[in-house]
Design a protein around this motif. Structure first.
Motif: not given
Length: 597
Positions: A389, A392, A454-455
């Protein structure tokens, strides 16, 4: 619940600049601290080292956290030293313990809450696990320990898995497949049951160290209800810090405890660097002046500042935040009387250099620490679990979006997030969006190549996971909302920027620094897309649920009508970055939307 587990002034003389004065003061502090090792305690005295942290906020990894230090090539100037990270904090603490085997490790609150993804994704269980490994013994409650309510706090203290699932979040995924809770005690003397006089956690503890008894009392800022969602403080109330601390200090003295330390999650600020105390000001100093004389040491927090003060013979110290600094207070206690020998007290803050982006000159002056293998293994375990996650990709940016405010009070990051919240709730009729600066926890920076975000980067900037709420207010209520920016405890100075709400694109206004309370927004200056705001007209405004419930003192929002719940704030930000930047990386909006006259 059982145990939820002299002011220093730099005299500026003729031909001596303030900066030079501060440098010589800092040098004196180093010599002063070094002299400690040349003053062994007599056989009659017991030496004790108090090792303190505060406002760790789940910062398990080093990230971009830094502390300002003198430039080795030119001590009159400063430069950033990357500092912190749980494995490096553990190593520094072990070094300090080796120097003085009679010691205790404590925290002044906010161990968790507003945490980066590696801790937050797992309900902050990793941070508790890390603190157990470091050997933390006592921690005051901070306001962020209440972010998810007393039930969640009890679970962190006592263990067990999270029973109510939250999107993306995981629980009990440690190396042993369970979560056993804290092996340390949470303390707070001034948090009582809503309908009782009983503290909801242990108010104070006595530790027998080196054969002498030392009392520790915890307290959290009484302003907690204004900075936490109402659901977080349901069933509890917060009373005056000094009154509560003094009550338990009296009880401890009645038990024969003569050396007492306060762990207070409230703070202030001071000039002169993280180990100085020029012009100290803020709530913690007001609290300290009201404390029982038997309270010898105050370890503070909340304001994320580094200072090392002596006020009326009492040490008041804070170690910034995120594990960038560690506070050390070395004391001697008379074995016969149990009283502290104040003139032999030595206090200092020390950085936790981790070697990240550190050049040769800084390495020579601040040798990077080695990572503690046990703590590093815990952090790596959770980092790997979070990686799918966290890594991502969600968009691209040209430059950093920063929290640094303009003269008016808004920032490039605040503008971005307000714009994202507006875009995410247009389908609910939103015309304006505001976000609170306290919800912006880090600059939005790229961690990938070519400006990739990114996330994890987005989550670090906005980690609370609040829900967006779109509601209806009148133009008059909108002005009242802006006036309430100066109603908080932190903005007593009339010319100070208050808690400046960050506005979305198209909304602008001007405020007067010298304006009277309640009349600082310039009449007629509020505009939406260039048109004046009509006091009698209605507007659809989006805020997060914390603000919608009156958080940060914005009480007028409780009166708003036609509330519609929207997406989580982080989802709105991610959608905005994903949709806005594929063809062209997103650039910070440098045009201020708030003007200060």
């Amino acid at each position: 619940m059982n145990s939820l587990r002299g002011e220093r002034r730099c005299a500026v003389r003729a031909n001596v600049t303030v900066r030079a004065c501060e440098f010589w003061y800092a040098l004196a502090v180093v010599v002063y601290a070094a002299s400690l090792h040349a003053q062994p305690a007599s056989a009659q005295n017991v030496s004790l080292r108090i090792i303190g942290i505060n406002d760790f906020h789940g910062h398990l990894e080093p990230a971009n956290n830094a502390i300002t230090v003198p430039n080795p090539a030119n001590p009159a100037r400063t430069m950033p030293l990357h500092s912190g990270g749980a494995a490096f904090v553990a190593t520094r603490i072990k070094q300090l313990q080796a120097e003085q085997p009679t010691n205790i490790v404590v925290s002044a609150g906010d161990l968790v809450g507003a945490s980066p993804l590696t801790s937050a994704l797992f309900n902050d269980e990793p941070t508790i696990e890390v603190m157990n490994a470091i050997g933390l013994e006592l921690s005051a409650l901070g306001n962020h320990e209440f972010d998810r309510g007393i039930t969640h706090l009890r679970r962190l203290a006592n263990g067990d898995c999270q029973s109510q699932p939250i999107a993306h979040h995981q629980t009990c995924v440690g190396a042993d497949g369970k979560f056993s809770g804290a092996r340390f005690s949470f303390l707070a003397a001034n948090v009582l049951g809503r309908d009782s006089e009983e503290p909801v956690v242990t108010p104070a503890q006595v530790k027998t160290i080196g054969g002498v008894r030392v009392g520790f009392i915890g307290a959290v800022t009484r302003s907690t209800p204004s900075v936490v969602v109402p659901s977080g403080v349901a069933g509890v109330r917060f009373v005056d810090e000094a009154t509560a601390i003094n009550h338990y200090a009296k009880e401890l003295r009645a038990q024969g405890v003569q050396t007492i330390v306060a762990l207070v999650h409230e703070g202030g600020d001071a000039d002169g660097g993280y180990d100085s105390c020029l012009n100290p000001q803020g709530p913690i100093f007001d609290i300290a002046r009201e404390l029982d004389p038997a309270i010898n040491i105050v370890l503070s927090g909340h304001t994320h500042r580094g200072y090392n003060c002596v006020i009326d013979g009492r040490v008041i110290i804070q170690a910034a935040s995120y594990g960038r600094l560690i506070s050390i207070v070395d004391i001697e206690i008379d074995r016969g009387s149990g009283k502290i020998i104040r003139e032999r007290t030595r206090a200092r803050n020390v950085p936790v250099p981790n070697g990240v982006k550190t050049g040769y000159a800084l390495r020579a002056s601040y040798p990077p620490l080695a990572a503690d293998p046990k703590v590093a293994a815990i952090v790596e375990h959770y980092r790997k679990l979070a990686a799918p996650l966290a890594q991502r990709p969600i968009g691209f940016i040209v430059d950093d979006f920063e929290r640094r405010a303009s003269t008016g009070g808004d920032s490039t990051l605040g503008r971005l997030i307000a714009d994202a919240h507006l875009a995410g709730t247009r389908n609910q009729g939103a015309q304006i969006a505001f976000t609170n600066p306290g919800g912006l926890r880090a600059d939005l920076r790229t961690s990938g190549t070519n400006g990739l975000v990114t996330y994890a980067d987005a989550f670090l900037a906005q980690p609370f996971g609040n829900t967006l709420v779109t509601l209806t207010v009148t133009g008059a209520q909108l002005k009242q909302l802006l006036e309430q920016q100066w109603s908080s405890r932190s903005s007593a100075n009339q010319s100070a920027r208050g808690r400046m709400l960050q506005p979305s694109r198209g909304f602008t206004y001007t405020w007067l620094a010298s304006g009277a309370y309640g009349a600082r927004v310039v009449s007629g200056s509020m505009r939406l897309d260039g048109r004046p705001i009509d006091p009698e007209d209605t507007y659809r405004v989006t805020v997060n649920n914390f603000l919608a419930e009156g958080g940060d003192g914005f009480r007028v929002l409780r009166e708003a009508s036609n509330r519609v719940e929207g997406p989580p704030d982080i989802d709105a930000l991610i959608a905005y970055l994903s949709q806005s930047s594929p063809a062209r990386p997103l650039a910070p909006d440098r045009a201020s939307r708030i003007m200060r006259r």
